[in-house]
Scaffold this motif. Structure first.
Motif, PDB file in Angstrom:
ATOM      1  N   TYR B  95      56.965  -6.533  52.976  1.00 26.19           N
ATOM      2  CA  TYR B  95      55.970  -7.593  53.193  1.00 26.19           C
ATOM      3  C   TYR B  95      55.867  -8.027  54.651  1.00 26.19           C
ATOM      4  CZ  TYR B  95      55.420  -7.677  48.215  1.00 26.19           C
ATOM      5  OH  TYR B  95      55.127  -7.311  46.930  1.00 26.19           O
ATOM      6  N   GLY B  96      56.594  -7.346  55.531  1.00 26.23           N
ATOM      7  CA  GLY B  96      56.421  -7.633  56.950  1.00 26.23           C
ATOM      8  C   GLY B  96      56.909  -8.994  57.373  1.00 26.23           C
ATOM      9  N   ALA B  97      58.174  -9.297  57.062  1.00 24.61           N
ATOM     10  CA  ALA B  97      58.794 -10.525  57.566  1.00 24.61           C
ATOM     11  C   ALA B  97      60.111 -10.116  58.222  1.00 24.61           C
ATOM     12  CB  ALA B  97      59.046 -11.508  56.429  1.00 24.61           C
ATOM     13  N   LYS B  98      60.645 -11.015  59.032  1.00 28.72           N
ATOM     14  CA  LYS B  98      61.921 -10.685  59.663  1.00 28.72           C
ATOM     15  C   LYS B  98      63.031 -10.657  58.615  1.00 28.72           C
ATOM     16  CE  LYS B  98      64.870 -12.191  63.495  1.00 28.72           C
ATOM     17  NZ  LYS B  98      65.102 -13.309  64.415  1.00 28.72           N
ATOM     18  N   LYS B  99      63.032 -11.664  57.767  1.00 29.01           N
ATOM     19  CA  LYS B  99      64.033 -11.762  56.706  1.00 29.01           C
ATOM     20  C   LYS B  99      63.389 -12.326  55.449  1.00 29.01           C
ATOM     21  CE  LYS B  99      68.102 -10.809  58.672  1.00 29.01           C
ATOM     22  NZ  LYS B  99      68.959  -9.720  58.154  1.00 29.01           N
ATOM     23  N   VAL B 100      63.784 -11.830  54.319  1.00 27.06           N
ATOM     24  CA  VAL B 100      63.400 -12.460  53.050  1.00 27.06           C
ATOM     25  C   VAL B 100      64.684 -12.718  52.254  1.00 27.06           C
ATOM     26  CG1 VAL B 100      62.167 -12.222  50.858  1.00 27.06           C
ATOM     27  CG2 VAL B 100      61.122 -11.376  52.969  1.00 27.06           C
ATOM     28  N   TYR B 101      64.939 -13.980  52.007  1.00 23.88           N
ATOM     29  CA  TYR B 101      66.119 -14.377  51.242  1.00 23.88           C
ATOM     30  C   TYR B 101      65.701 -14.849  49.854  1.00 23.88           C
ATOM     31  CZ  TYR B 101      68.309 -14.553  55.870  1.00 23.88           C
ATOM     32  OH  TYR B 101      68.766 -14.245  57.120  1.00 23.88           O
ATOM     33  N   ILE B 102      66.446 -14.397  48.855  1.00 21.41           N
ATOM     34  CA  ILE B 102      66.181 -14.827  47.478  1.00 21.41           C
ATOM     35  C   ILE B 102      67.330 -15.712  47.011  1.00 21.41           C
ATOM     36  CG2 ILE B 102      65.850 -14.047  45.085  1.00 21.41           C
ATOM     37  CD1 ILE B 102      63.574 -13.188  46.914  1.00 21.41           C
ATOM     38  N   LYS B 103      66.997 -16.942  46.676  1.00 20.63           N
ATOM     39  CA  LYS B 103      67.996 -17.889  46.171  1.00 20.63           C
ATOM     40  C   LYS B 103      67.956 -17.853  44.650  1.00 20.63           C
ATOM     41  CE  LYS B 103      70.803 -21.547  46.634  1.00 20.63           C
ATOM     42  NZ  LYS B 103      72.223 -21.265  46.998  1.00 20.63           N
ATOM     43  N   ASP B 104      69.007 -17.344  44.027  1.00 19.75           N
ATOM     44  CA  ASP B 104      68.984 -17.133  42.580  1.00 19.75           C
ATOM     45  C   ASP B 104      69.592 -18.312  41.831  1.00 19.75           C
ATOM     46  OD1 ASP B 104      68.900 -16.258  40.012  1.00 19.75           O
ATOM     47  OD2 ASP B 104      70.301 -14.602  40.267  1.00 19.75           O
ATOM     48  N   ASP B 105      68.758 -19.290  41.535  1.00 18.24           N
ATOM     49  CA  ASP B 105      69.265 -20.473  40.840  1.00 18.24           C
ATOM     50  C   ASP B 105      69.356 -20.307  39.326  1.00 18.24           C
ATOM     51  OD1 ASP B 105      70.158 -22.183  42.813  1.00 18.24           O
ATOM     52  OD2 ASP B 105      69.130 -23.896  41.914  1.00 18.24           O
ATOM     53  N   GLY B 106      68.986 -19.118  38.847  1.00 21.96           N
ATOM     54  CA  GLY B 106      69.225 -18.804  37.439  1.00 21.96           C
ATOM     55  C   GLY B 106      70.708 -18.601  37.148  1.00 21.96           C
ATOM     56  N   ARG B 107      71.512 -18.614  38.183  1.00 17.88           N
ATOM     57  CA  ARG B 107      72.957 -18.405  38.018  1.00 17.88           C
ATOM     58  C   ARG B 107      73.720 -19.712  37.759  1.00 17.88           C
ATOM     59  NH1 ARG B 107      74.872 -13.562  40.372  1.00 17.88           N
ATOM     60  NH2 ARG B 107      76.963 -14.206  39.770  1.00 17.88           N
ATOM     61  N   ASN B 108      72.982 -20.788  37.548  1.00 16.17           N
ATOM     62  CA  ASN B 108      73.634 -22.059  37.238  1.00 16.17           C
ATOM     63  C   ASN B 108      74.155 -22.090  35.792  1.00 16.17           C
ATOM     64  OD1 ASN B 108      73.716 -23.940  39.504  1.00 16.17           O
ATOM     65  ND2 ASN B 108      71.512 -23.501  39.643  1.00 16.17           N
ATOM     66  N   PRO B 109      74.963 -23.085  35.432  1.00 18.80           N
ATOM     67  CA  PRO B 109      75.617 -23.096  34.111  1.00 18.80           C
ATOM     68  C   PRO B 109      74.678 -22.910  32.919  1.00 18.80           C
ATOM     69  CG  PRO B 109      76.524 -24.852  35.449  1.00 18.80           C
ATOM     70  CD  PRO B 109      75.401 -24.242  36.248  1.00 18.80           C
ATOM     71  N   THR B 110      73.545 -23.611  32.895  1.00 16.49           N
ATOM     72  CA  THR B 110      72.625 -23.381  31.782  1.00 16.49           C
ATOM     73  C   THR B 110      71.426 -22.564  32.256  1.00 16.49           C
ATOM     74  OG1 THR B 110      71.185 -25.327  31.930  1.00 16.49           O
ATOM     75  CG2 THR B 110      73.318 -25.643  30.847  1.00 16.49           C
ATOM     76  N   ALA B 111      71.587 -21.907  33.378  1.00 18.00           N
ATOM     77  CA  ALA B 111      70.659 -20.883  33.861  1.00 18.00           C
ATOM     78  C   ALA B 111      69.375 -21.378  34.519  1.00 18.00           C
ATOM     79  CB  ALA B 111      70.367 -19.855  32.755  1.00 18.00           C
ATOM     80  N   SER B 112      69.402 -22.589  35.070  1.00 19.52           N
ATOM     81  CA  SER B 112      68.256 -23.003  35.893  1.00 19.52           C
ATOM     82  C   SER B 112      68.674 -24.014  36.952  1.00 19.52           C
ATOM     83  CB  SER B 112      67.135 -23.602  35.031  1.00 19.52           C
ATOM     84  OG  SER B 112      67.386 -24.966  34.778  1.00 19.52           O
ATOM     85  N   LEU B 113      67.774 -24.207  37.904  1.00 20.88           N
ATOM     86  CA  LEU B 113      67.990 -25.166  38.984  1.00 20.88           C
ATOM     87  C   LEU B 113      68.196 -26.582  38.449  1.00 20.88           C
ATOM     88  CD1 LEU B 113      65.967 -25.116  42.303  1.00 20.88           C
ATOM     89  CD2 LEU B 113      66.349 -27.292  41.173  1.00 20.88           C
ATOM     90  N   LYS B 114      67.635 -26.852  37.276  1.00 24.43           N
ATOM     91  CA  LYS B 114      67.724 -28.197  36.693  1.00 24.43           C
ATOM     92  C   LYS B 114      69.163 -28.681  36.532  1.00 24.43           C
ATOM     93  CE  LYS B 114      63.284 -28.082  36.211  1.00 24.43           C
ATOM     94  NZ  LYS B 114      62.257 -28.493  35.286  1.00 24.43           N
ATOM     95  N   ASP B 115      70.087 -27.758  36.436  1.00 21.88           N
ATOM     96  CA  ASP B 115      71.496 -28.155  36.297  1.00 21.88           C
ATOM     97  C   ASP B 115      71.950 -29.036  37.462  1.00 21.88           C
ATOM     98  OD1 ASP B 115      71.973 -26.905  33.897  1.00 21.88           O
ATOM     99  OD2 ASP B 115      72.595 -25.021  34.820  1.00 21.88           O
ATOM    100  N   ARG B 116      71.374 -28.786  38.603  1.00 19.50           N
ATOM    101  CA  ARG B 116      71.754 -29.594  39.775  1.00 19.50           C
ATOM    102  C   ARG B 116      71.426 -31.067  39.530  1.00 19.50           C
ATOM    103  NH1 ARG B 116      72.564 -26.222  44.172  1.00 19.50           N
ATOM    104  NH2 ARG B 116      71.885 -24.074  43.902  1.00 19.50           N
ATOM    105  N   ALA B 117      70.254 -31.298  38.939  1.00 17.54           N
ATOM    106  CA  ALA B 117      69.834 -32.669  38.660  1.00 17.54           C
ATOM    107  C   ALA B 117      70.618 -33.252  37.482  1.00 17.54           C
ATOM    108  CB  ALA B 117      68.343 -32.693  38.364  1.00 17.54           C
ATOM    109  N   SER B 118      70.829 -32.441  36.447  1.00 16.67           N
ATOM    110  CA  SER B 118      71.538 -32.942  35.263  1.00 16.67           C
ATOM    111  C   SER B 118      72.959 -33.355  35.600  1.00 16.67           C
ATOM    112  CB  SER B 118      71.573 -31.871  34.178  1.00 16.67           C
ATOM    113  OG  SER B 118      70.276 -31.655  33.694  1.00 16.67           O
ATOM    114  N   ALA B 119      73.585 -32.607  36.480  1.00 18.19           N
ATOM    115  CA  ALA B 119      74.956 -32.936  36.865  1.00 18.19           C
ATOM    116  C   ALA B 119      75.011 -34.332  37.475  1.00 18.19           C
ATOM    117  CB  ALA B 119      75.484 -31.896  37.857  1.00 18.19           C
TER     118      ALA B 119
END
Lengths: 411, 411
Positions: B95-119
């Protein structure tokens, strides 16, 4: 990276050099699975507990000094391993043990312990210059291999029994694998994959015969030991299907003892589903060999009637003064609910089978009050929602109206 | 633990003390969501980059010095956060960028970013001495809250629209939550939950109005910054439904700038599903307020027609010179496949919507070759297998016979 010293047949004890054989012992055939052994005295010199303490690599590759990968660049970036180990005071109190630790291997990249093996398998396939990797699987090994193969740019062929849960099949199709759904059970899928692998010269990721994959699985045991400050628990419970995971635990503690990291092995307890328990049967009746059966359990990941790694599995239990136990499907579903509610860990049926076995043994007073117990949860509950739904009641369905709601709930 | 200095309304700027208001600004009503602000000069004295470098806490609680929890013992042991950030050379080249980083928040305890808020939400509920917590949710916030509430020993009531995917509902029933399936859409579920929460005095975990939950979500942004050595990426893509996740990212970089950890904010790009894009609409047409719509997208986690956190979301985009973009359901499904195959990260439809937005903007040449891009994957693909199946072809079904197989596959 560890240089492999030799491969040693678990049945006849014959040894081979690394490239001399590919999968099992030529003398013993398919039953003669091989141990991967290293020059522990040499490794000891540079691989120490202190090194690990300083390591900032919080994946299974922190143990690369005792993992059989030749070329470090073949390690894929998917972060595998170093999953949580929870100290559950609630379970310890309830079941009368000193400590109960839950190892949540559903937190791996494709949500099962199998990722540990696939990470090594894919690196080995690249070491060998292969461009295709294949396996048969009830599901988890498959989706795991598909994920790692995708990242590595390898083609993957996966043979699964027709009964594999849709979630697992969808997951591997998403990763771009060619999926062959075999009309038959796991054994049929295994046999067809073996024929195809031989025909096409693919790399064989079948953990039951490929000795390097158990090396990946052993990292689960290495982590448990390290997370407990190098004091092995007294007993570890884990589900047994093909026999590979428990063999991985055995190998972990074998290696750690050889390296002087620990001074005693934990007792390993293999838990099988009552409807698919050939290894349990061989253990209980002191049989020299496992007799294959027709599997019947909802715990699809361990619905294995013809377990390929039976010899290593039996050794793991026998040599550690461990035990085996069976649990019914009902006990598995009950364990699934209880584990989620008491620890927040949602496991698939096979994933919680180790916990179900622990519950059974604890209720029958086999567990001492002074024991430190570890239980491995091998896969995430999201992998098999159909089973989860069997374990629970239905939700309450209401119109968006507070008065209707008040009639329906009691607080 | 951080002492909260004040709560400040994002619309009118009025400030309140911590216990003076519970959820939104009394002056502005539901739209007046509040920022949680700290005494940054005080925190600076003891919370430094060096401290973090030494920390062995690899969960979101490594940032506890800027998290609004009063009593440390209310933090539950489920390991949340510090999810992988993958550097994808393949995507950067393509895609023509210097860097593309993927943040995989599906790796949280119940498998979504929402765990951060629930905690954080569960810890706050315990801080307040509540024994019941409730929310409305399209699914992920619900299963996440159910998991954390279970571990904390809190009762939980969850209001979900009837259309929520079965996997998500099963997951929360497994955790022992009382699930109220509301005949209607997300807005109906939200309104009914608000009425019930008011009636029973439960703690309200609705992220759209509870200011503390966005504080949990911000840890995703904190991690991205730390994982990149405190150099913020140039642009971050994230899916937008209620507007809470992008508000969390904004708050992360706001806090980090206030603390002197970083010197510039990344541009935040919010991606909405074309069939549910009220915030996009308000942004593009410079509206002072979001007009609610009837949502229509398969990405259920962002199928939000009445986004409660619209004010913070719009600010996040406007203040960072960011952008908004919409993608169709087809583009989302295509992104799901592509991301899995190129990075090994299997996201649910909403989970990959950020990536779909990035693809669209990259193809339209909005991305500079020198840009460092981060893309947040907000939830695991296993959460919504029905959608995954729409994205892929069927497997090959064969008899267990090598000759039949040879006719069916080409290698």
């Amino acid at each position: 990276m560890a240089r492999v010293l030799m491969l040693k047949c678990v049945l006849c004890g014959r040894t081979y050099r690394e490239r001399e054989v590919d999968y099992t012992c030529p003398h013993c055939g398919m039953d003669g699975t091989l141990d991967v052994l290293y020059d522990y005295d040499e490794i000891k010199k540079h691989f120490t507990r202190e090194c690990l303490e300083k390591s900032r690599d919080f994946t299974q590759w922190r143990y690369r000094d005792i993992l059989p990968v030749n070329d470090e660049t073949n390690i894929q970036p998917l972060e595998v391993g170093f999953t949580p180990l929870y100290d559950s005071g609630v379970l310890a109190r309830e079941y009368g043990a000193k400590k109960v630790y839950i190892k949540d291997d559903g937190r791996n990249p494709t949500a099962s312990l199998k990722d540990r093996a696939s990470a090594v398998g894919v690196a080995r396939a690249l070491d060998y210059g292969k461009n295709t990797i294949a396996c048969s699987s009830t599901g988890n090994a498959a989706s795991s291999m598909a994920g790692f193969a995708a990242v590595a740019g390898l083609k993957s062929f996966i043979f699964v029994p027709e009964s594999a849960p849709e979630a697992k099949v969808a997951q591997l199709l998403i990763y771009g694998a060619t999926v062959v759904l075999v009309k038959g059970n796991y054994e049929d899928a295994f046999n067809l994959s073996t024929a195809a692998i031989y025909k096409f010269g693919w790399y064989n990721r079948n953990c039951g015969i490929n000795p390097y994959l158990v090396e990946g699985k052993k990292t689960c045991g290495l982590e448990i030991a390290e997370q407990l400050g190098w004091e092995a628990p007294d007993r570890i419970f884990i589900a047994v299907g093909d026999g590979c995971c428990i063999s991985g635990l055995y190998k972990a503690f074998y290696d750690l003892k050889a390296l002087g990291f620990i001074d005693r092995m934990p007792k390993l307890v293999g838990v099988q589903a009552a409807g698919s328990s050939p290894i349990y049967h061989a253990f209980k009746y002191h049989l020299p060999k496992v007799e294959f059966v027709k599997p019947d359990t909802l715990a699809d990941s361990i619905a294995v009637g013809a377990p390929r790694n039976w010899a290593k599995a039996l050794r793991a239990v026998r040599q550690t003064a461990g035990d085996m136990v069976t649990v019914t499907d009902e006990e598995i579903l009950e364990a699934m609910k209880e584990l989620a509610r008491k620890t927040g860990v949602f496991g698939e049926p096979a994933g919680v089978t180790g916990f179900a076995g622990f519950k059974k043994m604890a209720k029958e007073r086999y567990i001492g009050m002074d024991e430190r117990i570890a239980i491995v949860v091998t896969g995430n509950g999201l992998k098999d929602i159909a089973s989860a739904r069997k374990a629970v009641a239905k939700p309450i369905l209401v119109e968006p109206d507070i008065n209707e709601l008040l009639k329906r709930i009691c607080c």
